[in-house]
Design an enzyme around this catalytic site. Structure first.
Site, PDB file in Angstrom:
ATOM      1  N   GLU A 501       4.337   3.798   4.124  1.00 12.66           N
ATOM      2  CA  GLU A 501       5.210   4.301   3.026  1.00 12.66           C
ATOM      3  C   GLU A 501       4.825   5.618   2.846  1.00 12.66           C
ATOM      4  O   GLU A 501       5.433   6.588   3.263  1.00 12.66           O
ATOM      5  CB  GLU A 501       5.235   3.339   1.825  1.00 12.66           C
ATOM      6  N   GLU A 765      -1.216  -1.331  -7.473  1.00  9.97           N
ATOM      7  CA  GLU A 765       0.272  -1.068  -7.502  1.00  9.97           C
ATOM      8  C   GLU A 765       0.776  -2.017  -8.766  1.00  9.97           C
ATOM      9  O   GLU A 765       1.650  -1.483  -9.451  1.00  9.97           O
ATOM     10  CB  GLU A 765       0.860  -1.197  -6.283  1.00  9.97           C
TER      11      GLU A 765
HETATM   12  C1  BGC Z   1       6.970   2.465  -4.121  1.00 10.38           C
HETATM   13  C2  BGC Z   1       6.784   3.038  -5.399  1.00 10.38           C
HETATM   14  C3  BGC Z   1       8.152   3.708  -5.796  1.00 10.38           C
HETATM   15  C4  BGC Z   1       9.153   2.705  -5.686  1.00 10.38           C
HETATM   16  C5  BGC Z   1      10.544   2.868  -6.241  1.00 10.38           C
HETATM   17  C6  BGC Z   1       7.894   1.593  -4.081  1.00 10.38           C
HETATM   18  O1  BGC Z   1       8.030   1.032  -2.900  1.00 10.38           O
HETATM   19  O2  BGC Z   1       5.569   2.268  -3.894  1.00 10.38           O
HETATM   20  O3  BGC Z   1       5.427   3.534  -5.954  1.00 10.38           O
HETATM   21  O4  BGC Z   1       8.210   4.529  -7.011  1.00 10.38           O
HETATM   22  O5  BGC Z   1       9.060   1.940  -4.425  1.00 10.38           O
HETATM   23  O6  BGC Z   1      10.525   1.802  -7.178  1.00 10.38           O
END
Ligand code: BGC
Length: 912
Positions: A501, A765
């Site tokens: 990501e 997270e």
């Molecule tokens: C990310 C987040 C991002 C989100 C959007 C995720 O996959 O890791 O940090 O803001 O997607 O909702």
């Protein structure tokens, strides 16, 4: 009358936020300096005038000449963002400068030590080089002897690193040499066997279709009269490697197919002649030992294919059959080449493993003791062809083996294949990993703690703040926040550094930016990233979800797109940078127009795009249109303030009215007379209060409901990314600092303390990334290094330590020192290096709960100091009643607090 010697000294001269920047392209760069009292006891020192000299050489400057600019004595207190206003500057020009100041007691300082900046290449026609890369990859690969299948396949897959070189005979002694260079991909430059500079993963990530940064290096010392060799190694990087989600591969080769180099070496000889060497058809290229290098996959390095002496002038090397003429592509005006205006990515720390265990025969797992970002250096000795594999993970399985599944399809694997000639070391070139643990397999012999050494890499934004208090858990929290920032600020602010990501998510950045500013000097970093945000703006005005915009191509969701407004506002507040607002004002108004066009009834219910909501909240679903409308109003509020700052008063009125109208629509649609907001979640109340959506009579009720919900959850928070940053500040502002402290001190689920109790060394997270009850959360989305929930750091600095902003005097030109002792803490000690100098706040409570507050305020600034005390009779400074103390002025009393104004200096307040 001759002026007396000043009480001020001037230091830390900066140009465009940087110390002695090499290669900038702002033609009227802004200058700043820090004033310090020569006598630290001296209070209330101000600058009343300054004089800047800018000269074309160090000698001229030393002789007192300002041949490029002599500002003369300017009556002004300004010591930040002073725009250069001298002779027009030309490409490559070095400008030497110094500054002196007059103070408010009629003294004039010595001139500061000299500083400099140097212009980059200002005109497109300055660029003569062309993009070069490897030609006919298949032939080169097949020509290499004894290549194994993996090597060939990967080379043809084009993630192998090209090596490029050129020999040059320089006829004279070199007086000065500058290298301007960039790549489609990432690069390393070598001259005569030595690596140039310490920047990593340059040129950094931008939207390569539109804009590519170049870097400037002083390479005078690298060159010599006679034979020289300039070499480059290229990696795929963001340009053509894997970016974003591997599964759908849309981020693979997103900008192009293969890496390319663009370079210019400008040489001036001692005899006054000059020469330029550029990337062109005279270069040669081949493959070398980097079989494969990719951000997500890792690097495979086969030392048997090393090219000894490839970057040195050794006869014969460049003529071997493997070196082929390069492929040349002409350079066009797009993408635009721009000077890199921020700190490069660098190694900022070396970490040694804390322990190693052999989980099964030949499988060793190292614990670095810290979830970090970067790589390790391997030391090894063995037979040629031996393959040592390193895998990088954040967590371990219960049986002690590596937990890889949350990395999704990021392999994070480096492999080193030995050449077999004694002690060998390996460090990867063009990859990075997010990890705490390293699994080593295939190691010949018994590895020890010395086998690997960790290197932390990050955008090298200098540290700005420190925070320490009597609670070890809170100290660990602050540490985790800082590590989360360090690991994720890598050319752009990313969400995470480990799984497939690693994108510039806007929502994460906007909620964290204020915290980020307290921890590190991030103005230059965000200056660069805001360009990426604007590059990613749609023609219809929509900001994106991620910048640079790729992989997630959607227009911005509520609280994500709004980063385009919140970033400039925050940079203005923290650094007083009005040019930042001016530069992006049109982009911001286009965003707001876009929202308004789609939502004429002023509820943001259309164009919600990905509509993430209060992402990763805990059993509390904030209705998405409630959150969206709050952000819509907030944009209008911030834009009205910013319009006023840059003198657009009519528009300030217009946006002010828009904020009022959206707030009214919000209240009508979602707020009942008893203060209940549809959804009734903590985030609903936090946003409504922070974004000033409620009439005065409902604010109290909303705050009560917020607290009632926290109490109902056993004094726990339930906010996701969007609510979390403002939660503790809102509680504090509304009279519930005790509740905020309760949340801070919690170590039961969900809380910051819960992750710390379970060994977190970065911010997770998710609140429930791992729980005693359920173990690991869904590995589909479970990073252990995501900074968003660390946005509580803002509150630690602004309210716990009390180093806060005065909105009317941005950049801490007047600070608001307003600590809230509480939460069982017996002391807090914080410092913040503002753009005006260092501010500190240190409070402590004795055994009778008597407060002492040490404050220090930099020269040329003032502060409001708000002390918790029932009345001014109880407040002393340096032992005398505060009102009578030198440089302290009583201003007013407010609920439970007494407010003083102070000038620069150090103060010791006591409440007795
Ligand atoms: C990310 C987040 C991002 C989100 C959007 C995720 O996959 O890791 O940090 O803001 O997607 O909702």
């Amino acid at each position: 009358m001759a002026a007396t010697l000043s009480l001020l000294s001037l230091s830390q001269l900066r140009c465009e936020y940087l110390v002695n920047p090499l290669g900038i392209d702002r033609t009227r760069p802004r200058l700043g300096w820090i004033l310090q009292a020569v006598d630290p006891e001296r209070r209330g020192l101000r600058q009343v005038a300054y004089q800047i000299l800018v000269a074309s050489s160090e000698d001229l400057l030393a002789a007192g000449s300002g041949d490029l600019w002599d500002s003369g004595k300017i009556a002004s207190a300004q010591s930040t963002h002073v725009p250069y206003a001298g002779q027009p500057l030309t490409s490559g020009q070095r400008c030497w400068w110094k500054v002196r100041a007059w103070d408010n007691s009629e003294g004039v300082s010595e001139y500061s030590e000299p500083a400099w900046w140097e212009m980059g290449l200002l005109d497109d026609t300055d660029w003569q080089g062309q993009w070069i890369g490897l030609k006919d990859l298949a032939t080169i690969s097949r020509e290499l002897d004894e290549i194994d299948r993996e090597v060939l396949a990967q080379r043809l897959g084009l993630l192998a690193s090209p090596y490029l070189r050129k020999g040059a005979t320089l006829p004279h002694t070199v007086r000065r040499a500058r290298l301007y260079t960039t790549a489609k991909g990432v690069y390393e430059i070598h001259i005569n066997g030595q690596r140039v500079g310490d920047a990593l993963l340059a040129p950094g990530w931008t939207d390569y279709y539109k804009r590519i940064q170049y870097q400037t290096y002083d390479v005078t010392e690298h060159l010599r009269q006679g034979e020289n060799v300039i070499g480059a190694i290229l990696g795929s990087g963001w340009y053509c490697g894997h970016v974003g989600f591997l599964a759908d591969d849309v981020g693979y080769k997103y900008y192009g197919q293969e890496p390319r180099l663009l370079l210019q070496l400008h040489i001036e000889y001692a005899d006054g002649t000059s020469e330029m060497i550029a990337s062109d058809e005279t270069w040669q290229g081949t493959f070398g030992p980097i079989v494969y290098s990719d951000f997500l996959a890792g690097e495979t390095y086969d030392a048997r294919y090393e090219l000894p002496g490839w970057d040195e002038a050794i006869s014969g090397i460049g003529s071997t059959a493997i070196w082929q003429p390069v492929l040349v592509e002409p350079r066009n005006e797009t993408p635009r080449l721009v000077a890199d205006c921020a700190e490069p990515v660098r190694i900022t720390e070396t970490l040694h493993p804390q322990g190693v265990t052999e989980v099964s025969p030949g499988v060793h797992i190292y614990d670095m003791g810290q979830n970090m970002v970067g790589w390790v250096r391997l030391r090894v000795q063995g037979e040629p062809g031996t393959r040592v594999q390193l895998r990088f993970v954040e967590m371990l399985n219960p049986d002690g083996t590596i937990y890889t599944i949350n990395l999704r399809s990021a392999r994070q694997t480096d492999s080193y294949i030995l050449k077999g000639d004694g002690q060998e070391t390996f460090e990867p070139h063009f990859t990075f990993h997010g990890f705490r643990y390293v699994e080593v397999t295939g190691y010949p012999g018994q590895p020890t703690l010395d086998t690997i050494t960790g290197y932390m890499i990050q955008s090298a934004t200098p540290p700005a703040g420190t925070f320490e208090c009597s609670s070890p858990m809170v100290n660990q929290l602050q540490r985790n926040i800082v590590w989360g920032q360090r690991g994720n600020f890598l050319s752009v602010p990313t969400d995470c550094p480990q799984r497939d990501e690693r994108l510039g998510w806007m929502g994460d950045a906007q909620i964290f930016i204020r915290t980020a500013c307290y921890n590190m000097h991030v103005a230059a970093f965000f200056n660069k990233w805001m360009n990426d945000v604007v590059d990613a703006q749609s023609a219809n005005g929509a900001f994106p979800d991620v910048a640079p915009r790729l992989v997630v191509k959607t227009d911005g969701a509520p609280a994500w797109g709004d980063a385009g407004v919140i970033i400039p506002w925050t940079i203005y507040q923290m650094y007083g940078d009005t040019a930042f607002i001016e530069q992006h004002y049109d982009a911001m108004t286009r965003w707001l127009d876009y929202l308004q066009r789609a939502n004429p009834d002023l509820l943001w219910t259309n164009l919600l795009n990905n509509n993430y909501g209060d992402w990763l909240s805990i059993a509390a679903d904030t209705p998405k249109e409630v959150m969206a409308t709050a952000y819509f109003a907030y944009d209008a509020l911030l834009l009205s303030r910013m319009a006023r700052v840059i003198g657009r008063y009519d528009e300030a009125e217009k946006y002010h009215a828009l904020h009022k109208n959206i707030s009214a629509a919000f209240c009508k649609a979602y707020v009942s007379p008893d203060g209940k907001i549809t959804g009734d979640t903590q985030t609903c109340y936090v946003l409504a209060l922070h974004m000033q959506l409620l009439p005065a009579e409902l604010r109290l009720l909303a705050a009560q409901r917020l607290v009632a919900d926290i109490e109902k959850k056993g004094w726990h928070l339930s906010t996701g990314f969007v609510g979390v940053g403002y939660l503790c500040p809102v509680l504090t502002d509304n009279g519930y600092v005790d509740v905020a402290y309760r949340l801070l001190n919690n170590d039961t689920f969900p809380s910051w303390g819960y992750s710390i109790k379970h060994g977190a060394t970065t911010i997770w997270e998710r609140w429930d990334g791992w729980t005693e009850e359920h173990g690991f959360q869904d590995p589909g989305m479970n990073s252990f290094n995501h900074y968003s929930l660390g946005s509580v750091g803002q509150w630690l600095f602004q309210d716990v330590a009390g180093i806060n902003l005065d909105m009317e005097h941005p950049g801490f030109e007047r600070a608001l020192i307003r600590p809230y002792p509480g939460g069982g803490l017996t002391y807090v000690r914080a410092t913040y290096q503002s753009i005006h100098g260092s501010i500190s706040s240190h409070w402590q409570l004795d055994e009778h709960n008597n407060l002492t507050l040490h404050v220090s305020i930099p020269a040329n600034t003032t502060a409001l100091v708000s002390i918790p005390a029932v009345s001014q009779e109880h407040v002393f400074e340096g032992g005398t009643p505060a009102e009578q103390a030198a440089g302290v002025k009583f201003l007013y009393k407010e609920e439970g607090r007494v407010v003083y104004e102070v000038g620069s200096g150090t103060y010791q307040f006591a409440v007795r």
